[in-house]
Design an enzyme around this catalytic site. Structure first.
Site, PDB file in Angstrom:
ATOM      1  CB  SER A 133     -65.734 -37.925  60.521  1.00  0.00           C
ATOM      2  OG  SER A 133     -65.180 -36.709  60.304  1.00  0.00           O
ATOM      3  CG  ASP A 182     -68.419 -34.944  61.006  1.00  0.00           C
ATOM      4  OD1 ASP A 182     -67.215 -34.499  60.373  1.00  0.00           O
ATOM      5  OD2 ASP A 182     -68.440 -35.121  62.016  1.00  0.00           O
ATOM      6  CD  GLU A 230     -57.117 -34.135  67.008  1.00  0.00           C
ATOM      7  OE1 GLU A 230     -56.541 -35.241  67.403  1.00  0.00           O
ATOM      8  OE2 GLU A 230     -58.085 -34.150  66.872  1.00  0.00           O
ATOM      9  N   GLY A 247     -57.679 -44.720  66.609  1.00  0.00           N
ATOM     10  CA  GLY A 247     -58.785 -44.917  67.414  1.00  0.00           C
ATOM     11  C   GLY A 247     -60.186 -45.574  66.945  1.00  0.00           C
ATOM     12  NE  ARG A 265     -55.108 -42.603  61.102  1.00  0.00           N
ATOM     13  CZ  ARG A 265     -56.062 -42.631  60.064  1.00  0.00           C
ATOM     14  NH1 ARG A 265     -55.536 -42.405  58.965  1.00  0.00           N
ATOM     15  NH2 ARG A 265     -57.436 -43.081  60.162  1.00  0.00           N
TER      16      ARG A 265
END
Length: 541
Positions: free
Chosen positions: A66, A286, A380, A508, A514
């Site tokens: 990603s 991606d 999100e 994750g 974060r």
């Protein structure tokens, strides 16, 4: 049935790095590509088991990292309806990935088959694809070795965006059923989006072009292909300008561009040269995230992130449903995470009068919560999200008899939206067309969209730690329950700032935490974020 010696022999070609512990996280496995060969091989074995457990349904495997740097890569599984891997199987993936020897790989494989009562005689089916990273072909070789050793039938879709693989997986598994989702090919994806976009736009006009930063990733060539299926600007269609589309030099992937760059740095990519008030957006590597932004007449940068896309979609779908005569028959709800700006939450609940649910970070959590509504909008703040229509909602929309020409027109638009939106997962290309369609209907530019509410100033930071697993959260990831005492320190800090809010959660995908903070002014938000980061840094040392 897979021959155990074939699995052991194949496994020996992809040895596990010593002293490395792997964990299947929010986005599957993701790390430096040089460490991934054994992991991808074992994920291939798990995909075969998952398919057999589900009576031979097709499982997807996507090789991508990603928004991560070019030297990283990752792998994740896609379940039959295009959703994320079922949660209980994440543990199986972690166990298999950490098997210490080839013998242990074989033993773990057969133990899983026995424990889960999997019939090894059932033919397994897997489809897979990858993004543009240079490590992709090598990792595909590891995946192929596992699929062949486990006697799995497979199809290689080469280069795809992650959402395209989710779409194809669902199409394959719903073919010739009442829930048929579309043609299970890349071209089928373009045809579906192109036809539904044309049907939804009707006679609406688009004001000027949209400039799309493709992060030098796989989304670039796929967007250029999609454009061929859309009405041309000369026919009143949308003009799409594609930039940062260099997929021939993989080292440029996500470098100084892309959705994560824009969100983290709160500025346009250096390569962006758009005029004031021009619409701009960025995909990630991606193409499953989308971030809008613009520069105003004073040259100030304004971000239109996932919160903004969610509120725009919820506003429009609510309006269209009411105009179609279905306002009382469709319950629209919005799902957010702790990263959602507090101002967006207030706008949804107080201005739009819609229910808001907060879940832990991760698409699987948001998607699951969204399915509880007739129409669930979830995004999100990082720009990853979609809209999910329940089976009941689709039936009502499909069967409803309009009572006037105005209702008929709105109903046609709503029906087209159910096909335009990729309901399997967040899809930057699908979401891009949705946003552009809504702005055309509202006759809004980015400035008008931005004026719907005023974001609280915020800052998102990343702190590297030795072990992310010591940071455990509760209350939908808004509070830390460990390490002990850390949350109390954060609460004491937050109380000193007007409109202050801050939280810390483990990544994750990497050994990092974060930190998010918001407050009444930018200076206070930056200061709060820095102070909370110091607390986290000390706790994770």
């Amino acid at each position: 049935m897979a021959d155990q010696h074939r699995i052991m022999l194949a496994s020996s070609k992809f040895p596990k790095p010593e002293d490395k512990v792997f964990q299947y996280g929010t986005a599957g496995f993701r790390m430096k590509a040089s460490l991934l060969d054994s992991v991808v091989f074992r994920v291939g074995l798990l995909a075969a088991l998952r398919s057999r457990k589900l009576n031979g349904q097709t499982i997807g495997v996507m090789i991508t990292a990603s928004h991560n740097p070019p030297d990283d890569n990752g792998v994740k599984l896609v379940d039959p309806m295009g959703e994320m891997l079922e949660g209980s199987w994440e543990t199986h993936a972690t166990i298999l990935a950490n098997a210490a020897s080839d013998q242990a790989v074989e033993d773990s494989y057969h133990k899983l088959a026995t424990d889960l009562k999997i019939d090894q005689e059932i033919k397994a089916h897997v489809v897979f694809a990858r993004d543009t990273r240079s490590s992709g072909p090598r990792l595909v070789s590891a995946l192929l070795a596992a699929l062949e050793a486990s006697g799995t039938e497979y199809a290689d879709y080469k280069l795809l965006t992650t959402p395209q693989l989710h779409y194809i997986t669902r199409c394959i598994n719903t073919k010739n059923t009442p829930y048929e989702y579309g043609e299970p090919t890349e071209q089928g994806y373009y045809k579906k989006l192109g036809a539904s976009f044309k049907a939804a736009m009707g006679s609406k006009k688009f004001h000027g072009p949209i400039t799309v930063d493709c992060a030098n990733g796989v989304g670039g060539p796929k967007l250029e292909e999609l454009i061929k299926y859309l009405p041309a600007p000369s026919e009143g269609g949308l003009e799409i300008k594609v930039v940062n589309n260099d997929v021939f030099r993989p080292e440029h992937l996500n470098h100084q561009c892309g959705a994560d760059f824009v969100k983290t740095n709160q500025r346009a990519p250096p390569s962006s040269h758009s005029a004031p008030l021009a619409r701009c957006c960025s995909l990630d590597g991606d193409a499953d995230r989308l971030m809008y932004y613009f520069v105003d007449s004073d040259n100030s940068f304004h971000l239109l992130d996932g919160d903004r896309i969610a509120t725009l979609a919820a506003l429009f779908i609510g309006d269209i449903a009411r105009n179609a005569g279905l306002g009382e028959k469709l319950k629209v709800g919005v799902v957010q995470t702790a990263y959602a700006n507090g101002a967006s939450t207030s706008y949804i609940s107080q201005d739009l009068k819609l229910p808001v649910v907060c879940t832990p970070t991760g698409v699987k959590h948001l998607h699951h919560a969204a399915t509880k509504f007739d129409v669930g909008v979830y995004f999100e703040a990082n720009g990853h999200g979609t809209v999910v229509f329940s089976d009941l909602a689709l039936k009502r929309i499909g069967k409803y008899e309009p009572q006037s020409p105005a209702q008929a027109s709105a109903l046609d638009t709503l029906r087209a939206l159910t096909n335009l939106i990729n309901q399997t997962v967040g899809d930057a290309l699908s979401d891009l067309l949705l946003v552009e369609l809504i702005l055309a209907y509202k006759d809004w530019g980015p400035k008008e969209w931005h004026l719907t509410y005023t974001d609280l100033p915020n800052r998102l930071g990343r702190i590297e730690v030795k072990d992310r697993n010591i940071f455990k959260t509760t209350d939908a990831e808004r509070k830390l329950e460990s390490p002990p005492g850390v949350q109390e320190q954060i609460d004491a800090l937050v109380g000193k700032y007007k409109n202050g809010r801050s939280f810390a959660r483990a990544s994750g995908t990497e050994d990092a935490v974060r930190v998010y903070a918001e407050a009444a002014t930018k200076g206070e938000a930056d200061e709060l974020a820095a102070k909370v980061a110091d607390i986290v840094r000390r706790a994770g040392a």
